[in-house]
Design an enzyme around this catalytic site. Sequence first.
Site, PDB file in Angstrom:
ATOM      1  N   SER A 117       1.179  -1.521   0.737  1.00  0.00           N
ATOM      2  CA  SER A 117      -0.355  -0.332  -0.318  1.00  0.00           C
ATOM      3  C   SER A 117       0.813   1.702  -0.041  1.00  0.00           C
ATOM      4  O   SER A 117       2.053   1.065   0.546  1.00  0.00           O
ATOM      5  CB  SER A 117      -1.068   0.157   1.398  1.00  0.00           C
ATOM      6  OG  SER A 117      -1.531  -0.658   2.000  1.00  0.00           O
TER       7      SER A 117
HETATM    8  N1  SAH Z   1       1.204  -5.229   4.952  1.00  0.00           N
HETATM    9  C1  SAH Z   1       1.363  -5.945   3.177  1.00  0.00           C
HETATM   10  C2  SAH Z   1       0.488  -5.742   2.344  1.00  0.00           C
HETATM   11  C3  SAH Z   1       0.157  -6.866   1.628  1.00  0.00           C
HETATM   12  S1  SAH Z   1      -0.696  -6.779   0.189  1.00  0.00           S
HETATM   13  C4  SAH Z   1       3.138  -5.318   2.713  1.00  0.00           C
HETATM   14  O1  SAH Z   1       3.156  -4.880   3.268  1.00  0.00           O
HETATM   15  O2  SAH Z   1       3.527  -5.725   1.547  1.00  0.00           O
HETATM   16  C5  SAH Z   1      -1.947  -7.641   0.643  1.00  0.00           C
HETATM   17  C6  SAH Z   1      -1.499  -9.133   1.623  1.00  0.00           C
HETATM   18  O3  SAH Z   1      -2.747 -10.464   1.337  1.00  0.00           O
HETATM   19  C7  SAH Z   1      -1.408 -10.583   0.217  1.00  0.00           C
HETATM   20  O4  SAH Z   1      -0.417 -10.950  -0.170  1.00  0.00           O
HETATM   21  C8  SAH Z   1      -2.319 -10.396   0.042  1.00  0.00           C
HETATM   22  O5  SAH Z   1      -1.466 -12.368  -0.479  1.00  0.00           O
HETATM   23  C9  SAH Z   1      -3.019 -11.352   1.045  1.00  0.00           C
HETATM   24  N2  SAH Z   1      -3.833 -11.652   1.812  1.00  0.00           N
HETATM   25  C10 SAH Z   1      -5.221 -11.783   0.945  1.00  0.00           C
HETATM   26  N3  SAH Z   1      -5.858 -12.767   1.651  1.00  0.00           N
HETATM   27  C11 SAH Z   1      -5.441 -13.278   2.957  1.00  0.00           C
HETATM   28  C12 SAH Z   1      -5.610 -14.291   3.745  1.00  0.00           C
HETATM   29  N4  SAH Z   1      -7.089 -15.390   3.499  1.00  0.00           N
HETATM   30  N5  SAH Z   1      -4.768 -14.492   4.944  1.00  0.00           N
HETATM   31  C13 SAH Z   1      -3.928 -14.154   4.551  1.00  0.00           C
HETATM   32  N6  SAH Z   1      -3.569 -12.833   3.809  1.00  0.00           N
HETATM   33  C14 SAH Z   1      -4.070 -12.449   2.680  1.00  0.00           C
END
Ligand code: SAH
Length: 290
Positions: free
Chosen positions: A133
């Site tokens: 993000s």
């Molecule tokens: N906080 C992260 C943002 C990652 S984007 C950073 O700093 O990089 C959101 C993430 O949520 C993705 O990697 C995606 O694979 C994950 N995601 C989506 N659904 C999920 C679930 N049910 N359980 C765990 N992770 C999930």
Amino acid sequence: MSPPGRPKGECRRAQPEGAPATARPQRPARFPVALERVHGGERAAPTDLQRPQRPLQHAALEAARHSAPSGLGLDSAAVRERMVGRLRAQGLGCEPVLQALSSVERHRFVDSALANQAYEDTSLPIGSGQTISKPSVIARMLSLLMDSARAREQGDLGRVLEIGTGCGYQAALLCRMARTVISIERLKALHDKARENLVERPGDLRLVYGDGRLGHAPRAPYDHVIAAAGGDELPAAWLDQLAMGGRLVAPMHDAARGGQVLLVVDRQPEGWVRQWHDAVHFVPLKSGAA
Ligand code: SAH
């Protein structure tokens, strides 16, 4: 135990005009990174020298350090301080969040080809079709957490559950503001990437591979829950695993507004109290691990 030198979590009040930036003392970047602790005691992650891009990135950083102060170097406290200055100018005044943003090197969490965009207020791809993000949205979510009754009372985020580890950047920020962070990722490739990125662990952090919709019952209850992926409804486990007095922040589809918004839920003795905040665009919350 709170991290030393961190102010209490006053997050409603902006930094007074003219007040100096109170950046947390920086540890100098070290290459190769020494293995300090092993995630979950399961396996040793490789050092930076074993990772293909790091020596190149190191060379770029060294070059930036030694170049004339053009302001374009990747390294750097200075570039991060400018990013934090812009967030401050936008009205983000939560000092613990700003301090975390000024101390965690975002460029280390993205592909080296994108490193020169790491301190712009933009989301960036992190592989597997996911994105990190933009800093202003992360800052907003973390500020909402730091403004909870629990955080204001104890001065930090206590025990945090993060859903969606991604590349691990937000987990690193959380470690600066919390005592314990449990972060869950459903995509193995990203879980492994985060392990590598977080080899120099910034705090008491456990990375879990699995479906975050189930939360993580073994370490519940959590003072705070934060999700980096948005669904149509809140998984019941997140609410169940939230401590009394705790707060959850998650992107959630809002039918009335026809899009995603940030949802804040406070667990209070009389029940769960919901507030809807800003419109946002997060990747979807998916089921199962892959
Ligand atoms: N906080 C992260 C943002 C990652 S984007 C950073 O700093 O990089 C959101 C993430 O949520 C993705 O990697 C995606 O694979 C994950 N995601 C989506 N659904 C999920 C679930 N049910 N359980 C765990 N992770 C999930």
